[in-house]
Design a protein around this motif. Structure first.
Motif, mmCIF file in Angstrom:
data_model
loop_
_atom_site.group_PDB
_atom_site.id
_atom_site.type_symbol
_atom_site.label_atom_id
_atom_site.label_comp_id
_atom_site.label_asym_id
_atom_site.label_seq_id
_atom_site.Cartn_x
_atom_site.Cartn_y
_atom_site.Cartn_z
ATOM 1 N N SER A 183 9.813 -1.521 5.868
ATOM 2 C CA SER A 183 9.867 -0.475 4.841
ATOM 3 C C SER A 183 9.318 0.867 5.340
ATOM 4 C CB SER A 183 9.083 -0.908 3.600
ATOM 5 O OG SER A 183 7.747 -1.192 3.935
ATOM 6 N N LEU A 184 8.525 0.848 6.425
ATOM 7 C CA LEU A 184 8.047 2.124 6.982
ATOM 8 C C LEU A 184 9.214 3.019 7.381
ATOM 9 C CD1 LEU A 184 4.979 1.790 9.388
ATOM 10 C CD2 LEU A 184 5.156 3.007 7.250
ATOM 11 N N ALA A 185 10.282 2.375 7.807
ATOM 12 C CA ALA A 185 11.457 3.137 8.241
ATOM 13 C C ALA A 185 12.184 3.768 7.065
ATOM 14 C CB ALA A 185 12.402 2.238 9.027
ATOM 15 N N ASN A 186 11.754 3.433 5.847
ATOM 16 C CA ASN A 186 12.350 4.052 4.657
ATOM 17 C C ASN A 186 11.643 5.339 4.265
ATOM 18 O OD1 ASN A 186 14.361 2.205 4.358
ATOM 19 N ND2 ASN A 186 13.691 1.445 2.358
ATOM 20 N N LEU A 187 10.559 5.665 4.967
ATOM 21 C CA LEU A 187 9.842 6.909 4.662
ATOM 22 C C LEU A 187 10.580 8.053 5.357
ATOM 23 C CD1 LEU A 187 6.174 5.637 5.167
ATOM 24 C CD2 LEU A 187 7.395 5.953 3.012
ATOM 25 N N SER A 188 11.607 8.530 4.712
ATOM 26 C CA SER A 188 12.557 9.395 5.417
ATOM 27 C C SER A 188 11.999 10.780 5.716
ATOM 28 C CB SER A 188 13.853 9.509 4.613
ATOM 29 O OG SER A 188 13.541 9.953 3.317
ATOM 30 N N LEU B 212 0.824 -1.200 0.000
ATOM 31 C CA LEU B 212 0.000 0.000 0.000
ATOM 32 C C LEU B 212 0.871 1.269 0.000
ATOM 33 C CD1 LEU B 212 -3.088 0.384 0.078
ATOM 34 C CD2 LEU B 212 -2.915 0.725 2.524
ATOM 35 N N LEU B 213 1.990 1.197 0.696
ATOM 36 C CA LEU B 213 2.783 2.412 0.908
ATOM 37 C C LEU B 213 4.051 2.476 0.076
ATOM 38 C CD1 LEU B 213 2.501 2.585 4.804
ATOM 39 C CD2 LEU B 213 1.068 3.738 3.145
ATOM 40 N N GLN B 214 4.293 1.438 -0.742
ATOM 41 C CA GLN B 214 5.601 1.368 -1.391
ATOM 42 C C GLN B 214 5.918 2.573 -2.271
ATOM 43 O OE1 GLN B 214 5.903 -1.872 -4.181
ATOM 44 N NE2 GLN B 214 3.907 -1.482 -5.092
ATOM 45 N N ASN B 215 4.861 3.166 -2.835
ATOM 46 C CA ASN B 215 5.089 4.281 -3.748
ATOM 47 C C ASN B 215 4.922 5.634 -3.082
ATOM 48 O OD1 ASN B 215 5.968 4.221 -6.338
ATOM 49 N ND2 ASN B 215 3.951 4.382 -7.293
ATOM 50 N N LEU B 216 4.516 5.613 -1.823
ATOM 51 C CA LEU B 216 4.182 6.864 -1.138
ATOM 52 C C LEU B 216 5.395 7.382 -0.372
ATOM 53 C CD1 LEU B 216 1.444 5.911 -2.088
ATOM 54 C CD2 LEU B 216 0.515 6.336 0.174
ATOM 55 N N THR B 217 6.453 7.593 -1.111
ATOM 56 C CA THR B 217 7.735 7.871 -0.460
ATOM 57 C C THR B 217 7.845 9.295 0.075
ATOM 58 O OG1 THR B 217 8.584 8.322 -2.653
ATOM 59 C CG2 THR B 217 9.032 6.153 -1.749
ATOM 60 N N CYS C 116 -5.093 -0.811 15.232
ATOM 61 C CA CYS C 116 -5.068 -1.426 13.904
ATOM 62 C C CYS C 116 -4.746 -2.913 13.952
ATOM 63 C CB CYS C 116 -4.038 -0.727 13.016
ATOM 64 S SG CYS C 116 -4.492 0.960 12.606
ATOM 65 N N GLY C 117 -4.669 -3.476 15.137
ATOM 66 C CA GLY C 117 -4.396 -4.898 15.252
ATOM 67 C C GLY C 117 -3.000 -5.289 14.776
ATOM 68 N N LEU C 118 -2.042 -4.445 15.054
ATOM 69 C CA LEU C 118 -0.668 -4.740 14.632
ATOM 70 C C LEU C 118 0.036 -5.590 15.677
ATOM 71 C CD1 LEU C 118 0.101 -1.147 13.412
ATOM 72 C CD2 LEU C 118 -0.208 -3.151 11.953
ATOM 73 N N TYR C 119 0.925 -6.429 15.223
ATOM 74 C CA TYR C 119 1.644 -7.277 16.169
ATOM 75 C C TYR C 119 3.064 -7.522 15.661
ATOM 76 C CZ TYR C 119 0.124 -10.642 12.636
ATOM 77 O OH TYR C 119 -0.115 -11.268 11.441
ATOM 78 N N GLY C 120 3.828 -8.200 16.466
ATOM 79 C CA GLY C 120 5.194 -8.550 16.061
ATOM 80 C C GLY C 120 6.199 -7.475 16.434
ATOM 81 N N GLN C 121 7.366 -7.632 15.891
ATOM 82 C CA GLN C 121 8.499 -6.758 16.214
ATOM 83 C C GLN C 121 8.317 -5.382 15.559
ATOM 84 O OE1 GLN C 121 11.114 -8.211 17.944
ATOM 85 N NE2 GLN C 121 12.531 -6.469 17.913
ATOM 86 N N PHE C 122 8.364 -4.351 16.377
ATOM 87 C CA PHE C 122 8.288 -2.992 15.816
ATOM 88 C C PHE C 122 9.677 -2.599 15.314
ATOM 89 C CE2 PHE C 122 8.234 1.693 16.187
ATOM 90 C CZ PHE C 122 7.097 1.960 15.447
ATOM 91 N N PRO C 123 9.795 -2.177 14.052
ATOM 92 C CA PRO C 123 11.134 -1.887 13.508
ATOM 93 C C PRO C 123 11.824 -0.754 14.266
ATOM 94 C CG PRO C 123 9.484 -1.946 11.756
ATOM 95 C CD PRO C 123 8.747 -1.954 13.049
ATOM 96 N N THR C 124 12.932 -1.054 14.878
ATOM 97 C CA THR C 124 13.658 -0.064 15.672
ATOM 98 C C THR C 124 14.078 1.136 14.826
ATOM 99 O OG1 THR C 124 14.454 -1.837 17.070
ATOM 100 C CG2 THR C 124 15.636 0.232 17.215
ATOM 101 N N ARG C 125 14.314 0.881 13.549
ATOM 102 C CA ARG C 125 14.786 1.981 12.682
ATOM 103 C C ARG C 125 13.784 3.123 12.589
ATOM 104 N NH1 ARG C 125 16.198 1.751 7.240
ATOM 105 N NH2 ARG C 125 14.642 0.151 6.864
ATOM 106 N N ILE C 126 12.507 2.852 12.882
ATOM 107 C CA ILE C 126 11.512 3.925 12.829
ATOM 108 C C ILE C 126 11.832 5.009 13.859
ATOM 109 C CG2 ILE C 126 9.068 4.461 13.287
ATOM 110 C CD1 ILE C 126 8.334 1.881 11.846
#
Ligand SMILES: *[C@@H]1O[C@H](CO)[C@@H](O)[C@H](O)[C@H]1NC(C)=O
Ligand SMILES: *[C@@H]1O[C@H](CO)[C@@H](O)[C@H](O)[C@H]1NC(C)=O
Ligand SMILES: *[C@@H]1O[C@H](CO)[C@@H](O)[C@H](O)[C@H]1NC(C)=O
Ligand SMILES: *[C@@H]1O[C@H](CO)[C@@H](O)[C@H](O)[C@H]1NC(C)=O
Ligand SMILES: *[C@@H]1O[C@H](CO)[C@@H](O)[C@H](O)[C@H]1NC(C)=O
Ligand SMILES: *[C@@H]1O[C@H](CO)[C@@H](O)[C@H](O)[C@H]1NC(C)=O
Ligand SMILES: *[C@@H]1O[C@H](CO)[C@@H](O)[C@H](O)[C@H]1NC(C)=O
Ligand SMILES: *[C@@H]1O[C@H](CO)[C@@H](O)[C@H](O)[C@H]1NC(C)=O
Ligand SMILES: *[C@@H]1O[C@H](CO)[C@@H](O)[C@H](O)[C@H]1NC(C)=O
Ligand SMILES: *[C@@H]1O[C@H](CO)[C@@H](O)[C@H](O)[C@H]1NC(C)=O
Length: 349
Positions: free
Chosen positions: A218-223, A194-199, A233-243
């Motif tokens: 890839s969220l952490a690539n939204l510089s 959904l977000l790959q092009n929304l840089t 939003c029902g999110l789970y798992g490891q939250f990317p530290t790079r964010i």
């Protein structure tokens, strides 16, 4: 007449009036520059059709009023650039912004809606209306100039159209389910797709949307990201530290019914602009950055800190020693052990 007087004479008697006249003649021109551009007929028609596709449902609530009530084609009212909620480009006259937030609109937006003929739209704000649990039409992806899309609390339901991913100029995207928060909106497409092009995103808000997935790296690539809201939003798992290291991050809300784990980084070096942080109701399991802050760290100065219902937060956050701008702090429902430290007393009372 000497040469100096001669020049003086020329200037005062001939040039000065000429310059004065030029200035006076140009003045109306510069005034007319500030006048409203003229609206294009086909866009005026499209706006009127859009208005007519809804019923006006009045709410006795502060801020709500039907902006479209003033849209009429009569007498001296035909310039749609002057209509409430409409903004046109100064040079081309094309409609570039439509803000119908809190406008009492009731009805669905269909795929043949005249809205999708307003191809120059950059800003579209339809928040706080009632679109009758209709789906967000996939034609939204045809509005390729959009930089700003706000559909918060507007009673859309169903699948978020994958065509959102074509809106590569978006810098602001806010979507949410209805007030009743039943996760009416969902996405089967992964956030990555959904977000790959929304840089260019600077603000990304998803509220009460059934995403039910992990948070992609890839969220952490939204510089350019300044504000990130992923709430209920029902999110789970490891939250990317790079964010946490996004250089422009000012607001980060990942909270409510999420079940994210992970470590919050020790280094504060790139977090100096972060002023709103809400990690409540998650399963983060390493809070050493909060509890072991050393005086060598450059600490962010928080205005809002949400640390409620964090089952693994057991030590009182030392970081609070030096938070002079803090306006709101949530620690309820955590498993903090021991007494509130003395240095905190005069901050609390
Ligand atoms: C849209 O209009 C509302 C008032 O109706 C205003 O509060 C809001 O700031 C506007 N939003 C944008 C993006 O212009
Ligand atoms: C709202 O949706 C219901 C159910 O789909 C439909 O019966 C009704 O006509 C719709 N109302 C409007 C104003 O679109
Ligand atoms: C859209 O199509 C429906 C039929 O599918 C029609 O009733 C309606 O008038 C159309 N709306 C517009 C704005 O063309
Ligand atoms: C569109 O929205 C952005 C961000 O809120 C704002 O800076 C810009 O002025 C808006 N543009 C128009 C044409 O309203
Ligand atoms: C939207 O774009 C698609 C192609 O991306 C095109 O087939 C379709 O006709 C467009 N729809 C409108 C309403 O312009
Ligand atoms: C991404 O954006 C580019 C340029 O706007 C466009 O050509 C391409 O089709 C888009 N790709 C996807 C997957 O949306
Ligand atoms: C979210 O969607 C999944 C399937 O995609 C479904 O199993 C789950 O029940 C939904 N959750 C809510 C709260 O609607
Ligand atoms: C993030 O961007 C880098 C550099 O552009 C790229 O190599 C990497 O694959 C991207 N990561 C993700 C998860 O998209
Ligand atoms: C801080 O930002 C710089 C430059 O953007 C980067 O090189 C560095 O790795 C970042 N630090 C951390 C701890 O991520
Ligand atoms: C507290 O914050 C101020 C201002 O940011 C800073 O100058 C000072 O070094 C900090 N003190 C500690 C102990 O971190």
């Amino acid at each position: 007449m000497d040469i100096y007087s001669y020049h003086h004479f020329i200037f005062m008697r001939l040039l000065f009036p000429l310059i004065a006249c030029l200035l006076l003649c140009l003045l109306p021109l510069s005034l007319s520059y500030n006048q409203l551009p003229l609206c294009h007929q086909e866009e005026r028609v499209a706006l009127m059709q859009f208005k007519d596709s809804f019923i006006i449902k009045n709410y006795p609530l502060y801020g709500y009023y039907p902006k479209v009530a003033s849209w009429r084609i009569d007498g001296n009212n035909t310039n749609c650039c002057a209509w409430d909620g409409v903004e046109c480009n100064q040079d081309t006259g094309h409609v570039i912004a439509l803000n119908l937030s809190m406008s009492c609109l009731f009805g669905s937006i269909t795929s043949n809606s005249s809205l999708f003929r307003l191809l120059h739209l950059q800003n579209l704000t339809l928040s706080y209306n009632d679109f009758n649990h209709s789906q967000i039409p996939s034609e939204i992806g045809n509005l390729s100039s959009l930089t700003h899309l706000d559909l918060v609390y507007s009673y859309f339901s169903g699948q978020i159209p994958s065509e959102i991913q074509y809106l590569s100029k978006l810098s602001y995207l806010w979507l949410s389910s209805s007030f009743d928060g039943y996760n009416d909106l969902y996405t089967k497409l992964s956030l990555t797709s959904l977000l790959q092009n929304l840089t260019n995103l600077q603000v990304l808000g998803f509220l009460d949307i059934n995403i039910s997935s992990t948070v992609p790296e890839s969220l952490a690539n939204l510089s350019s990201l300044q504000s990130l809201y992923l709430v209920n939003c029902g999110l789970y798992g490891q939250f990317p530290t790079r964010i946490f290291h996004l250089p422009h991050l000012q607001e980060l809300y990942v909270s409510a019914k999420e079940d994210l784990t992970g470590t919050i980084p020790n280094s504060f070096s790139n977090l100096t602009q972060l002023t709103y942080l809400d990690l409540s109701q998650n399963s983060f399991n390493d809070f050493s950055w909060l509890t072991r802050a050393s005086s060598n760290d450059i600490l962010p100065q928080f205005e809002y800190l949400g640390l409620a219902h964090l089952k693994y937060l057991t030590k009182f956050p030392d970081i609070l020693r030096n938070q002079s701008k803090l306006e709101e702090l949530h620690l309820e429902g955590s498993n903090l052990q021991g007494l509130i430290p003395k240095w905190m007393h005069n901050r609390l009372f």
